[in-house]
Design a protein around this motif. Sequence first.
Motif, PDB file in Angstrom:
ATOM      1  N   MET A   1       0.860  -1.164   0.000  1.00 44.00           N
ATOM      2  CA  MET A   1       0.000   0.000   0.000  1.00 44.00           C
ATOM      3  C   MET A   1       0.907   1.227   0.000  1.00 44.00           C
ATOM      4  SD  MET A   1      -3.223   0.555   2.618  1.00 44.00           S
ATOM      5  CE  MET A   1      -2.440  -0.510   3.785  1.00 44.00           C
ATOM      6  N   ASN A   2       0.763   2.034  -1.015  1.00 42.56           N
ATOM      7  CA  ASN A   2       1.596   3.226  -1.162  1.00 42.56           C
ATOM      8  C   ASN A   2       0.916   4.450  -0.567  1.00 42.56           C
ATOM      9  OD1 ASN A   2       3.665   1.890  -2.592  1.00 42.56           O
ATOM     10  ND2 ASN A   2       2.438   2.007  -4.444  1.00 42.56           N
ATOM     11  N   GLU A   3       1.742   5.338  -0.041  1.00 45.62           N
ATOM     12  CA  GLU A   3       1.259   6.609   0.503  1.00 45.62           C
ATOM     13  C   GLU A   3       0.986   7.563  -0.655  1.00 45.62           C
ATOM     14  OE1 GLU A   3       0.443   8.826   4.019  1.00 45.62           O
ATOM     15  OE2 GLU A   3       1.523   6.948   4.093  1.00 45.62           O
ATOM     16  N   VAL A   4      -0.131   8.264  -0.576  1.00 46.68           N
ATOM     17  CA  VAL A   4      -0.474   9.275  -1.563  1.00 46.68           C
ATOM     18  C   VAL A   4      -0.413  10.624  -0.849  1.00 46.68           C
ATOM     19  CG1 VAL A   4      -2.958   9.124  -1.160  1.00 46.68           C
ATOM     20  CG2 VAL A   4      -2.139   9.883  -3.361  1.00 46.68           C
ATOM     21  N   SER A   5       0.002  11.638  -1.560  1.00 44.67           N
ATOM     22  CA  SER A   5       0.081  12.956  -0.924  1.00 44.67           C
ATOM     23  C   SER A   5      -1.288  13.633  -0.930  1.00 44.67           C
ATOM     24  CB  SER A   5       1.100  13.845  -1.659  1.00 44.67           C
ATOM     25  OG  SER A   5       0.569  14.305  -2.868  1.00 44.67           O
ATOM     26  N   GLY A   6      -1.481  14.505   0.011  1.00 44.19           N
ATOM     27  CA  GLY A   6      -2.716  15.269   0.073  1.00 44.19           C
ATOM     28  C   GLY A   6      -2.928  16.091  -1.180  1.00 44.19           C
ATOM     29  N   GLU A   7      -1.834  16.607  -1.733  1.00 45.49           N
ATOM     30  CA  GLU A   7      -1.922  17.403  -2.953  1.00 45.49           C
ATOM     31  C   GLU A   7      -2.424  16.558  -4.122  1.00 45.49           C
ATOM     32  OE1 GLU A   7       0.818  17.455  -0.878  1.00 45.49           O
ATOM     33  OE2 GLU A   7       0.199  19.349   0.016  1.00 45.49           O
ATOM     34  N   GLN A   8      -1.963  15.297  -4.187  1.00 48.74           N
ATOM     35  CA  GLN A   8      -2.434  14.402  -5.248  1.00 48.74           C
ATOM     36  C   GLN A   8      -3.930  14.143  -5.109  1.00 48.74           C
ATOM     37  OE1 GLN A   8       0.571  11.304  -4.364  1.00 48.74           O
ATOM     38  NE2 GLN A   8       0.715  11.104  -6.590  1.00 48.74           N
ATOM     39  N   VAL A   9      -4.396  13.914  -3.890  1.00 49.32           N
ATOM     40  CA  VAL A   9      -5.816  13.643  -3.661  1.00 49.32           C
ATOM     41  C   VAL A   9      -6.645  14.872  -4.014  1.00 49.32           C
ATOM     42  CG1 VAL A   9      -7.565  13.065  -1.936  1.00 49.32           C
ATOM     43  CG2 VAL A   9      -5.356  11.889  -1.908  1.00 49.32           C
ATOM     44  N   LYS A  10      -6.212  16.045  -3.555  1.00 47.56           N
ATOM     45  CA  LYS A  10      -6.945  17.277  -3.864  1.00 47.56           C
ATOM     46  C   LYS A  10      -7.036  17.510  -5.362  1.00 47.56           C
ATOM     47  CE  LYS A  10      -5.446  19.519   0.363  1.00 47.56           C
ATOM     48  NZ  LYS A  10      -4.539  20.530   0.916  1.00 47.56           N
ATOM     49  N   ALA A  11      -5.927  17.351  -6.054  1.00 47.30           N
ATOM     50  CA  ALA A  11      -5.914  17.560  -7.499  1.00 47.30           C
ATOM     51  C   ALA A  11      -6.816  16.551  -8.196  1.00 47.30           C
ATOM     52  CB  ALA A  11      -4.490  17.460  -8.038  1.00 47.30           C
ATOM     53  N   ALA A  12      -6.771  15.300  -7.772  1.00 49.02           N
ATOM     54  CA  ALA A  12      -7.603  14.264  -8.389  1.00 49.02           C
ATOM     55  C   ALA A  12      -9.082  14.531  -8.157  1.00 49.02           C
ATOM     56  CB  ALA A  12      -7.216  12.891  -7.844  1.00 49.02           C
ATOM     57  N   LEU A  13      -9.442  15.011  -6.971  1.00 50.36           N
ATOM     58  CA  LEU A  13     -10.844  15.339  -6.686  1.00 50.36           C
ATOM     59  C   LEU A  13     -11.303  16.528  -7.531  1.00 50.36           C
ATOM     60  CD1 LEU A  13     -10.946  14.896  -2.809  1.00 50.36           C
ATOM     61  CD2 LEU A  13     -12.135  13.488  -4.496  1.00 50.36           C
ATOM     62  N   ARG A  14     -10.464  17.547  -7.619  1.00 45.35           N
ATOM     63  CA  ARG A  14     -10.809  18.732  -8.424  1.00 45.35           C
ATOM     64  C   ARG A  14     -10.993  18.365  -9.892  1.00 45.35           C
ATOM     65  NH1 ARG A  14      -6.893  21.362  -5.510  1.00 45.35           N
ATOM     66  NH2 ARG A  14      -5.372  21.046  -7.147  1.00 45.35           N
ATOM     67  N   GLU A  15     -10.107  17.522 -10.394  1.00 44.40           N
ATOM     68  CA  GLU A  15     -10.120  17.184 -11.818  1.00 44.40           C
ATOM     69  C   GLU A  15     -11.024  15.997 -12.138  1.00 44.40           C
ATOM     70  OE1 GLU A  15      -6.004  16.527 -12.592  1.00 44.40           O
ATOM     71  OE2 GLU A  15      -5.456  18.548 -11.939  1.00 44.40           O
ATOM     72  N   GLY A  16     -11.561  15.354 -11.101  1.00 41.37           N
ATOM     73  CA  GLY A  16     -12.396  14.178 -11.328  1.00 41.37           C
ATOM     74  C   GLY A  16     -11.617  12.977 -11.810  1.00 41.37           C
ATOM     75  N   THR A  17     -10.363  12.885 -11.394  1.00 36.38           N
ATOM     76  CA  THR A  17      -9.503  11.787 -11.849  1.00 36.38           C
ATOM     77  C   THR A  17      -9.082  10.867 -10.713  1.00 36.38           C
ATOM     78  OG1 THR A  17      -7.552  13.179 -11.617  1.00 36.38           O
ATOM     79  CG2 THR A  17      -8.593  13.116 -13.797  1.00 36.38           C
ATOM     80  N   VAL A  18      -9.924  10.715  -9.707  1.00 36.01           N
ATOM     81  CA  VAL A  18      -9.582   9.852  -8.576  1.00 36.01           C
ATOM     82  C   VAL A  18      -9.452   8.403  -9.028  1.00 36.01           C
ATOM     83  CG1 VAL A  18     -10.418   8.904  -6.391  1.00 36.01           C
ATOM     84  CG2 VAL A  18     -10.534  11.343  -6.804  1.00 36.01           C
ATOM     85  N   LEU A  19     -10.379   7.932  -9.841  1.00 33.97           N
ATOM     86  CA  LEU A  19     -10.351   6.523 -10.242  1.00 33.97           C
ATOM     87  C   LEU A  19      -9.091   6.110 -10.986  1.00 33.97           C
ATOM     88  CD1 LEU A  19     -14.095   5.831 -11.004  1.00 33.97           C
ATOM     89  CD2 LEU A  19     -12.749   5.064  -9.079  1.00 33.97           C
TER      90      LEU A  19
END
Length: 111
Positions: free
Chosen positions: A1-19
């Motif tokens: 299980m890899n750590e994801v940064s908060g910035e990556q999560v925020k950007a993915a949520l904003r851009e709709g690219t979480v999946l």
Amino acid sequence: MNEVSGEQVKAALREGTVLPLMDALYVYSPFCGTCRLAERLLEVVNESLPDCRLMKLNIMLHPDLAAMLRIKSVPCVIKWHSSHPEKQSKYIYAMHSVTHLYEELRGRFGQ
């Protein structure tokens, strides 16, 4: 299980690219004993489901994400089901067993 940064999560949520980034997100605090136990269970599940992209996020480093993701407590696993992650997510707070988490992440329990 890899750590994801908060910035990556925020950007993915904003851009709709979480999946494309992850199928599920394990949210934890390093000061939480229950989180450490849950992480052990999830590591076993992660090995059993190699196609499931399970990432983890230390919420203490990104407290603003707790409100953004609507997290009530930790440990928490957020599983996304569609192209609209903010509307179609499933929150798993009870880490009953490896079997329970396996079935949840495998998708057997539905939405």
